[in-house]
Design a protein around this motif. Structure first.
Motif, PDB file in Angstrom:
ATOM      1  N   LEU A  59       6.818   0.115  -1.460  1.00 43.26           N
ATOM      2  CA  LEU A  59       6.783  -0.523  -0.141  1.00 43.26           C
ATOM      3  C   LEU A  59       5.802   0.179   0.789  1.00 43.26           C
ATOM      4  N   ILE A  60       5.803   1.501   0.729  1.00 37.58           N
ATOM      5  CA  ILE A  60       4.896   2.271   1.593  1.00 37.58           C
ATOM      6  C   ILE A  60       3.445   1.897   1.321  1.00 37.58           C
ATOM      7  N   LYS A  66      -3.739   2.332   4.140  1.00 37.80           N
ATOM      8  CA  LYS A  66      -3.746   3.798   4.210  1.00 37.80           C
ATOM      9  C   LYS A  66      -4.402   4.322   5.483  1.00 37.80           C
ATOM     10  N   ASP A  67      -5.396   3.605   5.995  1.00 41.82           N
ATOM     11  CA  ASP A  67      -6.065   4.098   7.199  1.00 41.82           C
ATOM     12  C   ASP A  67      -5.239   3.854   8.459  1.00 41.82           C
ATOM     13  N   LYS A  68      -4.093   3.182   8.310  1.00 47.03           N
ATOM     14  CA  LYS A  68      -3.237   2.916   9.462  1.00 47.03           C
ATOM     15  C   LYS A  68      -1.883   3.628   9.365  1.00 47.03           C
ATOM     16  N   LEU A  69      -1.652   4.365   8.290  1.00 46.46           N
ATOM     17  CA  LEU A  69      -0.343   4.967   8.041  1.00 46.46           C
ATOM     18  C   LEU A  69      -0.363   6.471   8.253  1.00 46.46           C
ATOM     19  N   LEU A  70       0.650   6.972   8.956  1.00 46.91           N
ATOM     20  CA  LEU A  70       0.900   8.401   9.093  1.00 46.91           C
ATOM     21  C   LEU A  70       2.359   8.654   8.739  1.00 46.91           C
ATOM     22  N   PHE A  78      -0.851  10.858   1.785  1.00 48.99           N
ATOM     23  CA  PHE A  78      -0.733  10.255   3.108  1.00 48.99           C
ATOM     24  C   PHE A  78      -0.890  11.306   4.196  1.00 48.99           C
ATOM     25  N   PRO A  79      -1.699  11.031   5.211  1.00 54.27           N
ATOM     26  CA  PRO A  79      -1.826  11.963   6.333  1.00 54.27           C
ATOM     27  C   PRO A  79      -0.566  11.970   7.186  1.00 54.27           C
ATOM     28  N   GLY A  80      -0.465  12.969   8.051  1.00 54.78           N
ATOM     29  CA  GLY A  80       0.689  13.094   8.923  1.00 54.78           C
ATOM     30  C   GLY A  80       1.200  14.524   8.955  1.00 54.78           C
TER      31      GLY A  80
END
Length: 344
Positions: free
Chosen positions: A164-165, A170-174, A187-189
């Protein structure tokens, strides 16, 4: 031409190059150099002027397009569609729960983003189906999605929900608070490493813990806490030869002098403080208490409760700065430490 000097891009800046391009264009909109309907240079032209890769410029243009500032006309190029600087970033926070420390993260994100973004909040309650429904309703409507990926299946076993993730660009997910198991660097964050964090934090306070004959972790198994905490606790006790115990709760337990407790739930913390008073046991002398996650209340409760905790304000600030392009979008481990107070 909008920009014709590569010196306007600062290679030593903490702001990513694509965001520097975005900010230069926004500056020209603010000053009136660009107006609605004006054509801006093509990706190739801006790439040449800035001495940047085409991918970097394309990322900047996509950011501007997502904000509604520019639009692309097939075969003709990019044009200014709005000079309204109130076109804010839209951010969706998807938390597992709204606890006291999640509120600290929330307010830190909102305060750091300030007027540059609007922030919405949704709760998935650790539940895959709720998360799936949230994605179905919200994908495509936000510039950034900040996810706390704490999930458990119907048998209360941890799950990643990686499939789901992956639906979130990817460029919008943290990610926030924990990493995605087996995809830690994807994933960044900002995340916690729960097993390592508790191990290293307890080691930092080992001289205080040696005063006690037994170390007990109170871990409510039905409350969906990260199970990695148990692993880190067991490793610490094994490596440092501590007599130890893991309990599901403290309600029916008798306290004994020489006990020290690590508690996750604030109800268990309150119970231990209450029981110690009833039994005439002095905190920090007869028994010790360490509470998970720092909150302002714990600084003053019972003359000070020792905590092991990440810095939730810093976590929120870092997430917000990654959204704003003030920090690189990479996976970052949140700092974690023990704060010694009278209860230990």
């Amino acid at each position: 031409m909008l920009v014709d000097k590569s010196e306007k891009i600062h290679t030593d800046s903490r702001t990513p190059k694509y965001m520097q391009v975005v900010n230069l264009i926004l500056d020209d909109l603010d000053s009136g150099k660009l107006k609605i309907g004006d054509r801006i240079p093509s990706i190739n032209e801006t790439s040449f002027d800035f001495l940047l890769s085409r991918d970097t410029v394309e990322k900047a243009y996509n950011e501007l397009r997502d904000r509604g500032i520019i639009t692309s006309v097939r075969g003709k190029g990019f044009y200014v569609s709005s000079t309204n600087m109130a076109n804010k970033l839209k951010v969706l926070l998807i938390f597992n729960k709204l606890s006291s420390y999640k509120k600290i993260i929330y307010y830190s994100i909102v305060e750091t983003l300030g007027s540059q973004a609007t922030v919405d909040l949704q709760i998935h309650h650790y539940n895959r189906t709720i998360f799936e429904n949230l994605l179905e309703r919200n994908l495509g409507h936000y510039n950034y999605y900040v996810l706390a990926p704490h999930f458990f299946d119907e048998n209360n076993h941890p799950e990643t929900c990686y499939d789901l993730i992956q639906q979130i660009p990817k460029d919008k997910l943290l990610i926030m608070d924990r990493d995605v198991k087996n995809h830690e660097n994807e994933f960044p964050g900002v995340y916690q490493d729960f097993a390592r964090d508790i191990l290293e934090a307890l080691e930092s306070g080992i001289t205080h813990l040696r005063k006690y004959s037994r170390l007990t972790l109170v871990f409510p198994r039905g409350d969906m806490y990260p199970v990695e905490i148990i692993d880190g606790f067991k490793r610490f006790c094994f490596f440092h030869n501590f007599n130890n115990l893991i309990l599901d709760g403290i309600d029916d337990e008798q306290l004994y002098a020489g006990d020290s407790f690590i508690v996750l739930a604030e109800t268990d913390l309150a119970n231990i403080v209450k029981k110690s008073r009833e039994q005439g046991l002095q905190l920090g002398k007869d028994i010790g208490i360490i509470s998970y996650n720092e909150t302002p209340l714990k600084e003053i409760l019972a003359e000070g409760i020792t905590t092991i905790s990440t810095d939730f304000i810093e976590m929120g600030t870092t997430i917000a700065n990654q959204i704003l392009g003030e920090e690189d979008k990479i996976p970052l481990k949140s700092p974690f430490k023990m704060i010694i107070r009278k209860s230990l």
